[in-house]
Design an enzyme around this catalytic site. Sequence first.
Site, PDB file in Angstrom:
ATOM      1  CG  HIS A 189       2.591  -0.773   3.185  1.00  0.00           C
ATOM      2  ND1 HIS A 189       2.479   0.122   4.218  1.00  0.00           N
ATOM      3  CD2 HIS A 189       1.330  -0.964   2.715  1.00  0.00           C
ATOM      4  CE1 HIS A 189       1.217   0.470   4.365  1.00  0.00           C
ATOM      5  NE2 HIS A 189       0.498  -0.188   3.474  1.00  0.00           N
ATOM      6  CB  SER A 225      -2.415  -0.397   4.850  1.00  0.00           C
ATOM      7  OG  SER A 225      -1.973   0.633   4.029  1.00  0.00           O
ATOM      8  CG  ASP A 275       5.053   1.502   5.694  1.00  0.00           C
ATOM      9  OD1 ASP A 275       4.616   1.934   4.609  1.00  0.00           O
ATOM     10  OD2 ASP A 275       4.489   0.612   6.347  1.00  0.00           O
TER      11      ASP A 275
END
Length: 523
Positions: free
Chosen positions: A493, A235, A465
Amino acid sequence: MDTSRLLRTTGTVIAAAGLLLSGCTSGGSGTPRAAASSGGASEASSAEPTAVPAALRPYYDQKLTWRECGVPGFECTTMKVPLDYENPGAGDIDIAVSRRKATDPAKRLGSLVVNPGGPGGSGIGYLQAYAGIGYPAPVRAAYDMVSFDPRGVDRSSPVECLNGPAMDKYTQVDQTPDTPAEQALLVAAFKEFAAACQTHSQRVLPHVSTVDAARDMDVLRAALGDEKLNYVGASYGTFLGATYADLFPGRTGRLVLDGAMDPSRPAIDLNRDQTEGFETAFRAFAADCAKQTDCPLGKGSPEQIAERLKEFFRKVDAQPVPTTDRSRGALGEALATTGVIAALYDENAWPQLREALGAAINEDDGNGLLALADSYYEREQDGKYANLMSANAAVNCLDQPPAFAGPEAVEKALPSFAKASPVFGPGLAWASLNCAYWPTKASGTAQALHAKGAPPIVVVGTTRDPATPYKWARALAGQLDSGVLLTYDGDGHTAYGRGSDCIDSAINRYLLEGAAPQDGKKC
């Protein structure tokens, strides 16, 4: 619903709600808090970094002193870095570090530093609750698993802003203002939050940028005794890793950037792109929900289900749903929306989201959505919050100029955000106003990162995502001179460690053998 550009691995969102995920569980309330302090046996750095300024040499040459820290199998230490790299004499910051040694010393390749995202996610919490015990066994056999709380986060000179009761009020402020009075309340909330950060964290606020954290990672690399940094960032951690590679391409080893950010996008575009990502994820949830017997939003197309969710949010805005939480009372639109967003990070949370929405819609019970929102904000049962939201704002507002200068700019952008997501667009547009009132001027700006001269860097993107849209992974892989794109056609994600043998095998081979997958490989 201050959710703008909060980028974390799945587990850091859902863990506090008690859901066991196939991917990552870490970092939320309930994560063991290791004491990162000195004591015990010391280990000297064996790496000799080149081109290190004399003023920084003491930091690079420091010896880390490790000790057991309350979680079996893990050690902790404290590393010193300069508060200001441009003025090393201005004082130090203590960086908390933890590791779990390679389980097979004969196969040891060095250290593997991991970061769960955020900005603001605790690396130590992530390591001790997931990565250090849940990464594939061959990887843990070959690497000392290492992580750290970046400056401003949790155990490392944390940014502190509002206390628990004040955060409760802040997270409940209406972020879809319908009147000038509601706009004024939202602006006042952002100003109050920023002022509290300045009051409690004035010393560190100008020095918690991603560039600062990347430079800290190079000091950590040297202190660990590694000639090159091996790293898995998820991320926001992809931005941190790409920044490191751009600054130190010659010291870059095997880097995996999973759930990638696009560093070339300015704040307004990042926020609007992320809005599209949540819409994409919600449509996937809606299509699945319509097939289930317990879907509280009924049957029909994703557009029809989205309209019913919007109607639910409108009703909650007018008449909050009761909860059993005496300190906060009823669940309003802001927390209800955050609860839904939290569950979109992972498809394994969809049943929990259906249950929570069903209770709120059919039984006038907001506890399920409140629990999901609390997991997102890392609010503990005693009403205390981790410093995630404080650190998140501090880093984001320093890394780039604000998306909007004021409410008028938000109003002009509302149509484009609503187009990106009819369900979440308006709220995420207003959430993007938070940096407009930040007390510290941004020190960074949007720019492509190339990492010229670095070895192959694996960039992983998931097609649906919610938090880091797939197009960001394509963009970052294209910017990096040695970027290799690995695609997961799926939901949720990030991709590594979330159930795809194809993804896991490709990344494991890269980490263990240095063989990057073919550019463009799809799983």
